[in-house]
Design an enzyme around this catalytic site. Structure first.
Site, mmCIF file in Angstrom:
data_model
loop_
_atom_site.group_PDB
_atom_site.id
_atom_site.type_symbol
_atom_site.label_atom_id
_atom_site.label_comp_id
_atom_site.label_asym_id
_atom_site.label_seq_id
_atom_site.Cartn_x
_atom_site.Cartn_y
_atom_site.Cartn_z
ATOM 1 N N LYS A 223 0.817 -1.218 0.000
ATOM 2 C CA LYS A 223 0.000 0.000 0.000
ATOM 3 C C LYS A 223 0.850 1.268 0.000
ATOM 4 O O LYS A 223 0.382 2.330 -0.387
ATOM 5 C CB LYS A 223 -0.981 -0.021 1.168
HETATM 6 C C1 LIG Z 1 -4.588 -4.480 1.245
HETATM 7 C C2 LIG Z 1 -3.836 -5.757 1.134
HETATM 8 C C3 LIG Z 1 -4.207 -6.773 0.218
HETATM 9 C C4 LIG Z 1 -5.436 -6.669 -0.670
HETATM 10 O O1 LIG Z 1 -5.335 -5.667 -1.624
HETATM 11 P P1 LIG Z 1 -6.592 -5.271 -2.556
HETATM 12 O O2 LIG Z 1 -6.145 -4.103 -3.327
HETATM 13 O O3 LIG Z 1 -7.725 -5.011 -1.636
HETATM 14 O O4 LIG Z 1 -6.872 -6.433 -3.418
HETATM 15 C C5 LIG Z 1 -3.411 -7.895 0.129
HETATM 16 N N1 LIG Z 1 -2.327 -8.064 0.919
HETATM 17 C C6 LIG Z 1 -1.950 -7.136 1.826
HETATM 18 C C7 LIG Z 1 -0.756 -7.383 2.674
HETATM 19 C C8 LIG Z 1 -2.685 -5.958 1.966
HETATM 20 O O5 LIG Z 1 -2.306 -5.029 2.872
#
Ligand SMILES: *Cc1c(COP(=O)(O)O)cnc(C)c1O
Length: 474
Positions: free
Chosen positions: A117
Site C-alpha cells: 500500500k
Molecule cells: C490491502 C492488502 C491486500 C489486498 O489488496 P486489494 O487491493 O484489496 O486487493 C493484500 N495483501 C496485503 C498485505 C494488503 O495489505
C-alpha cells in the site's frame, strides 16, 4: 484526461477533482474515460529505466491537463527514487526474487510500512499536498483500518501541510506491530482514534461521515481507501516494471495477485489494456472468497465474514469489482446501477454468460484457507529458504494451482513483509518470525499517541471538529 462514473449519472471530472473525490455523486466509482494505449515499441524502449522514470511514462497520460510534466517528474522522484534517504529501502524499489523455475515474487514490501500500500499512498500524499497548495485549500482525511491501510495512509500524509488525517481502528483488535506503526508517527496533523467497537463500526462511521459532512464546517473530506483512483493508478506501474525485467513486452507474463477489494489486481487488468502482454491474471483470495465464487461459478453473493491469518484480505464485498463489471457491461452505467441496486437489497447476481466467459479468458481464481496458507509458507521455506507473509503465500498457492503455462513467467505480487504477520509464520512451523528491518528496529520503544473514543458517531465527529485544523478546532 477525464474520468467518468461507473454508474453513468455523475459529472465527469479531471484528475485533480477525482483525486479529491470519494465515491461519485451517483454512488459509482471513477474510471478514466479513455485508457491510454502504448505500442510494443514504446514499452520496449522503457527497459532499464529507474522505477520513478518508468512511473512517469506510465502515469503521465492520467494526470495530463492537471499536473505539468516537470512537477509530476519531481513528485515521482521524491516518491520512488532509490538510494539513501529514499522512501523505499531497496535500490530496485520493487525487486523480483526467484522462487522456482520461471516463478518469481515481486517484492512490494520495502516501503516504510512494509506492505504494497506504500506504493500508492506515498504518491497520494504528495499529490494531495501539491494540488491543495495550488488551490490554497485544506482537507480532512478520515479512514477506517483493520491494519495495513491506516499506517500506509499516515506515513503517506504525515508531511502534508494541508491535510489533517484521522484513522479509526478497533480498540485492542489490531496487532501490536500494526498499532504501533500508526500510533508512533507523531505530528499535529495525525490523529489515531481507537474506537471501542469492531472494524465494521469504524467503517460505518467513516461512511456516515462522508454522507453528511456538516460537522466539518465546509472543509472537504477525502478518501484514502482503494476507491480513490490515484491509488489504482500508482499500482499499474509495477506490472510494467516486473514485465520489463522478465523479457516483456516481447514475451507475455502471468501474475498471481492476493486480493480482497480487487484494487491491486484491477491495476494489472488496466496494465494489460494499456498494451502490456499479460496472458493470465490469478485472483488469489482467502476464505473470504466472493471474488473466487464469481470467477469460478459466476455468482457474486455476499457471505459472512471469516477472520483469517491474512486479515488484510478479510472482506465480504469487493469495492473495486464494480470497475471491472463496468467494462464487462460495455461501460453501460445504467446496467451497473441496476446490478448494484440488486446487490444492495441483499441479492447476489450473475452476469450474462458471454460477459463472464470474456472475463474468464484472462482471470482464473483460487480460495486458499488458513491451513493451505501455512502449508505453502512451510513448503516455500523448505524449497528456497524464503519466508513468505500469509497474503503472499496465498498468491503462491494460487499461482501453482492455476498456472496455464510453464513457459510463461509467473509473477506473484509479494504484498507484505512476513514480520507484519508473526502469527501465520509461527503456525507454519518455520521457526521464529524475522527481525524488524532497521528503520523499525526500535518500534516497541517508541512513544505512542492515540485517543480511545466511545463507539458513537457524534463523539468521533466531535473529536474531528475539535482537532481538524492542525490540532485546533475547524
Ligand atoms: C490491502 C492488502 C491486500 C489486498 O489488496 P486489494 O487491493 O484489496 O486487493 C493484500 N495483501 C496485503 C498485505 C494488503 O495489505
Amino acid at each position: 484526461m477525464r474520468y467518468i462514473s461507473t454508474r453513468g449519472q455523475a459529472p465527469a471530472l479531471n484528475f485533480e477533482d477525482v483525486l479529491l473525490a470519494g465515491l461519485a455523486s451517483d454512488g459509482g466509482l471513477y474510471v478514466p474515460e479513455n485508457l491510454p494505449r502504448f505500442t510494443q515499441e514504446e514499452i520496449a524502449s522503457w527497459a532499464g529505466l529507474p522505477y520513478h522514470e518508468l512511473a512517469f511514462r506510465v502515469m503521465r497520460p492520467f494526470v495530463s491537463g492537471s499536473i505539468p510534466d516537470a512537477d509530476f517528474k519531481k513528485i515521482l522522484e521524491e516518491t520512488y527514487a532509490a538510494g539513501s534517504g529514499g522512501v523505499f529501502a531497496h535500490s530496485a524499489v520493487a525487486p523480483l526474487r526467484q522462487l522456482n523455475s520461471n516463478e518469481w515474487v515481486l517484492e512490494l514490501f520495502h516501503g516504510p510500512t512494509l506492505a504494497f500500500k506504500d506504493f500508492a499512498l506515498q504518491l497520494l500524499g504528495r499529490l494531495l499536498d501539491y494540488v491543495l497548495a495550488k488551490r490554497n485549500e485544506r482537507v480532512v482525511i478520515m479512514g477506517a483500518t483493520s491494519g495495513d491501510t491506516g499506517s500506509a495512509a499516515i506515513e503517506g500524509c504525515k508531511a502534508c501541510d494541508n491535510v489533517d488525517i484521522f484513522i479509526l481502528h478497533p480498540h485492542n483488535r489490531v496487532s501490536e506491530v500494526q498499532r504501533r506503526q500508526m500510533t508512533t508517527i507523531l505530528g499535529e496533523n495525525i490523529h489515531n482514534i481507537a474506537v471501542e467497537g469492531n472494524f465494521d463500526d469504524c467503517q460505518e462511521m467513516v461512511k456516515d461521515s462522508f454522507a453528511d459532512q456538516s460537522f466539518l464546517k465546509g472543509t472537504r473530506l477525502v478518501a484514502v481507501n482503494s476507491i480513490n483512483w490515484a491509488r489504482i493508478m500508482a499500482q499499474i506501474v509495477y506490472y510494467f516494471h516486473a514485465a520489463l525485467q522478465l523479457g516483456g513486452p516481447a514475451r507475455s507474463i502471468a501474475f498471481s495477485v492476493p486480493t480482497g477489494n480487487f484494487g491491486d489486481i484491477f491495476a494489472g487488468y488496466l496494465a494489460r489494456n494499456m498494451g502490456l502482454p499479460i496472458s493470465q491474471l490469478i485472483v488469489a483470495t482467502n476464505r473470504n472468497d466472493i471474488l473466487h465464487r464469481f470467477m469460478s461459478g459466476n455468482q457474486y453473493v455476499k457471505d459472512t465474514l471469516h477472520p483469517t491469518l491474512s486479515p488484510s484480505m478479510d472482506i465480504m464485498v469487493s469495492s473495486n469489482f464494480e470497475r471491472l463489471l463496468f467494462d464487462l457491461h460495455g461501460r453501460n452505467g445504467a446496467a451497473i446501477a441496476e446490478l448494484m441496486a440488486t446487490f444492495k437489497q441483499g441479492g447476489g447476481f450473475s452476469v450474462e454468460e458471454d460477459r463472464w466467459t470474456e472475463a474468464r479468458k484472462l482471470f482464473d481464481s483460487l480460495a486458499v484457507d488458513d491451513q493451505a496458507t501455512c502449508e505453502t509458507i512451510a513448503e516455500v521455506f523448505e524449497e528456497s529458504g524464503e519466508l513468505l507473509d500469509p497474503h503472499t503465500a496465498i498468491g503462491v498457492r494460487a499461482a501453482r494451482e492455476c498456472r496455464r503455462s510453464l513457459a510463461t513467467p509467473m509473477v506473484i505480487l509479494g504484498t507484505a513483509h512476513p514480520v507484519k504477520f508473526p502469527e501465520a509464520v509461527e503456525q507454519a512451523g518455520v521457526g521464529q518470525s524475522p527481525a524488524l528491518p532497521p528503520h523499525l528496529a526500535d518500534l516497541f520503544e517508541r512513544e505512542e499517541r492515540c485517543t480511545v473514543l466511545a463507539n458513537d458517531l457524534k463523539t468521533v465527529q466531535g473529536f474531528v471538529t475539535q482537532h481538524g485544523n492542525r490540532g485546533k478546532p475547524l
